[in-house]
Scaffold this active site. Sequence first.
Site, PDB file in Angstrom:
ATOM      1  N   LYS A 120       0.968  -1.283   0.227  1.00  0.00           N
ATOM      2  CA  LYS A 120      -0.137   0.091   0.132  1.00  0.00           C
ATOM      3  C   LYS A 120       1.319   1.134  -0.205  1.00  0.00           C
ATOM      4  O   LYS A 120       0.426   2.378  -0.217  1.00  0.00           O
ATOM      5  CB  LYS A 120      -1.137  -0.406   0.885  1.00  0.00           C
ATOM      6  CG  LYS A 120      -1.886  -1.247   1.499  1.00  0.00           C
ATOM      7  CD  LYS A 120      -2.878  -0.737   0.611  1.00  0.00           C
ATOM      8  CE  LYS A 120      -4.438  -1.797  -0.022  1.00  0.00           C
ATOM      9  NZ  LYS A 120      -4.420  -2.963  -1.329  1.00  0.00           N
TER      10      LYS A 120
ATOM     11  N   LYS B 279      -2.658 -10.182  -7.214  1.00  0.00           N
ATOM     12  CA  LYS B 279      -4.597 -10.755  -6.504  1.00  0.00           C
ATOM     13  C   LYS B 279      -5.879  -9.598  -7.318  1.00  0.00           C
ATOM     14  O   LYS B 279      -5.376  -8.115  -7.616  1.00  0.00           O
ATOM     15  CB  LYS B 279      -4.548 -11.290  -5.743  1.00  0.00           C
ATOM     16  CG  LYS B 279      -4.567  -9.852  -4.647  1.00  0.00           C
ATOM     17  CD  LYS B 279      -5.221 -10.211  -3.075  1.00  0.00           C
ATOM     18  CE  LYS B 279      -5.614  -8.806  -2.619  1.00  0.00           C
ATOM     19  NZ  LYS B 279      -6.315  -8.874  -1.675  1.00  0.00           N
TER      20      LYS B 279
ATOM     21  N   LYS C 143     -10.394  -5.341  -5.061  1.00  0.00           N
ATOM     22  CA  LYS C 143     -11.655  -3.430  -5.884  1.00  0.00           C
ATOM     23  C   LYS C 143     -10.539  -2.762  -5.805  1.00  0.00           C
ATOM     24  O   LYS C 143     -10.907  -1.275  -6.721  1.00  0.00           O
ATOM     25  CB  LYS C 143     -12.175  -3.275  -4.926  1.00  0.00           C
ATOM     26  CG  LYS C 143     -13.488  -4.407  -4.508  1.00  0.00           C
ATOM     27  CD  LYS C 143     -14.597  -4.150  -3.287  1.00  0.00           C
ATOM     28  CE  LYS C 143     -14.446  -4.887  -2.160  1.00  0.00           C
ATOM     29  NZ  LYS C 143     -13.771  -4.580  -0.834  1.00  0.00           N
TER      30      LYS C 143
HETATM   31  P1  ADP Z   1     -10.026  -6.353  -1.863  1.00  0.00           P
HETATM   32  O1  ADP Z   1      -8.337  -6.135  -2.270  1.00  0.00           O
HETATM   33  O2  ADP Z   1     -10.943  -6.705  -3.189  1.00  0.00           O
HETATM   34  O3  ADP Z   1     -10.421  -4.768  -0.821  1.00  0.00           O
HETATM   35  P2  ADP Z   1     -10.863  -7.035   0.497  1.00  0.00           P
HETATM   36  O4  ADP Z   1      -9.194  -6.759   1.340  1.00  0.00           O
HETATM   37  O5  ADP Z   1     -11.620  -5.948   0.980  1.00  0.00           O
HETATM   38  O6  ADP Z   1     -10.956  -6.437  -0.738  1.00  0.00           O
HETATM   39  O7  ADP Z   1     -11.191  -8.486   0.759  1.00  0.00           O
HETATM   40  C1  ADP Z   1     -12.345  -8.982   1.161  1.00  0.00           C
HETATM   41  C2  ADP Z   1     -12.000 -10.615   1.685  1.00  0.00           C
HETATM   42  O8  ADP Z   1     -11.801 -10.932   0.350  1.00  0.00           O
HETATM   43  C3  ADP Z   1     -10.245 -10.652   2.839  1.00  0.00           C
HETATM   44  O9  ADP Z   1     -11.173 -12.334   2.770  1.00  0.00           O
HETATM   45  C4  ADP Z   1      -9.990 -11.422   1.644  1.00  0.00           C
HETATM   46  O10 ADP Z   1      -8.967 -11.976   1.540  1.00  0.00           O
HETATM   47  C5  ADP Z   1     -10.639 -11.994  -0.239  1.00  0.00           C
HETATM   48  N1  ADP Z   1      -9.880 -11.412  -1.243  1.00  0.00           N
HETATM   49  C6  ADP Z   1     -10.286 -10.298  -1.471  1.00  0.00           C
HETATM   50  N2  ADP Z   1      -9.341 -10.798  -2.726  1.00  0.00           N
HETATM   51  C7  ADP Z   1      -8.868 -12.129  -3.137  1.00  0.00           C
HETATM   52  C8  ADP Z   1      -8.726 -13.048  -4.661  1.00  0.00           C
HETATM   53  N3  ADP Z   1      -7.771 -11.697  -5.347  1.00  0.00           N
HETATM   54  N4  ADP Z   1      -8.464 -13.745  -3.875  1.00  0.00           N
HETATM   55  C9  ADP Z   1      -9.220 -14.673  -3.035  1.00  0.00           C
HETATM   56  N5  ADP Z   1      -9.824 -14.122  -2.161  1.00  0.00           N
HETATM   57  C10 ADP Z   1      -9.645 -12.480  -1.880  1.00  0.00           C
END
Ligand code: ADP
Length: 325
Positions: free
Chosen positions: A111, A191, A194
């Site tokens: 980040k 990965k 969002k």
């Molecule tokens: P983002 O990175 O999309 O903002 P969050 O940090 O809000 O997602 O994570 C919400 C949940 O979704 C967490 O449990 C995270 O481990 C899971 N998650 C987010 N991105 C992935 C991914 N690419 N593959 C599997 N799980 C994910």
Amino acid sequence: MKRVYSGIRATGRLHLGNYFGAVKGMLALQDSYDCVFSVVDLHTITIPYDPKTLKQSVREIIIDYLTAGLDPKKCHLEIQSTVLQHVELAYLLSTIYQVSRLEDLPTYKEKKIQYPKYVNMGLLYYPVLMAADILLYKAELVPVGIDQEPHIEVAREIARKFNSMFGQTFPQPQRFKTEGDYVPSLVGAGKMSKSISGSFINLTDDLETIRKRLAGAPTDSGVIGGELPKTGGTANLFALLRLFKLDKECIKFEQDYKAKKIRYSELKEALAKTIFKELQPFQAKRKEFENNPTLVDSIIEEGQIKCSRMAEETMKEVRLKMGLV
Ligand code: ADP
């Protein structure tokens, strides 16, 4: 009954990564455990965001949860900032954890690179607040993607430290793994997230949007032939084929790749159609909740009341053990 906790940030709409990595796990656990599933708005504001749209984004995630099948009769749905004890516990736990360990965590480092002008205390403090989120409910299982494993480790370390300093209080939480606990990005590396534009497919995307998003996904057309690569754009497209159980297509496109005649447009079209088919029932059901705001309001209110009660039970114990009351 064992407790479960998980949360998702309101940084955008739910995408396939959130669904496979987190929501599928939540769905698997809600029948047999005492579950709290949260929209973690206090984590959301650690990266640049728009205060004008935050509340609506939070509500959209609650609606996504309900649409995906989280049932408020079986689990508690919470908006993190409405249960004030999260912040209180996070502060108390921060007093027993070392800063250097937080500076070393991969998400913090990523980040810092992603938002070099927005390196704030909240970002560093994120894993402590996340530990507090989990420990507040004494949760033993946490359905989250593999990217969150280092943060669960921090929660375990904090639980152990607290227990050794103030007496047995917290269990040591474990991650609950799902089949898709790492959904790759559409930008060729990392990965799906969002907060990384071009990386995701949302659960609310129509077929045209899915096609467009996949069209933008890079492939390694310069080096085709031979064994399939393990990383990069092509590897990520094959990972998506496997995730959506397109086994026959997987074999066919792998053969095409080896024979240097793979057509990525065909692969992407097969993927787009299958993804859309899987998402269609979700999209149809979502309208029911969108059209019933009173129901959504009452679910949010009930979650807040029940979760605050559970949280206060833990806090009474923590304040007492830490000598504050
Ligand atoms: P983002 O990175 O999309 O903002 P969050 O940090 O809000 O997602 O994570 C919400 C949940 O979704 C967490 O449990 C995270 O481990 C899971 N998650 C987010 N991105 C992935 C991914 N690419 N593959 C599997 N799980 C994910």
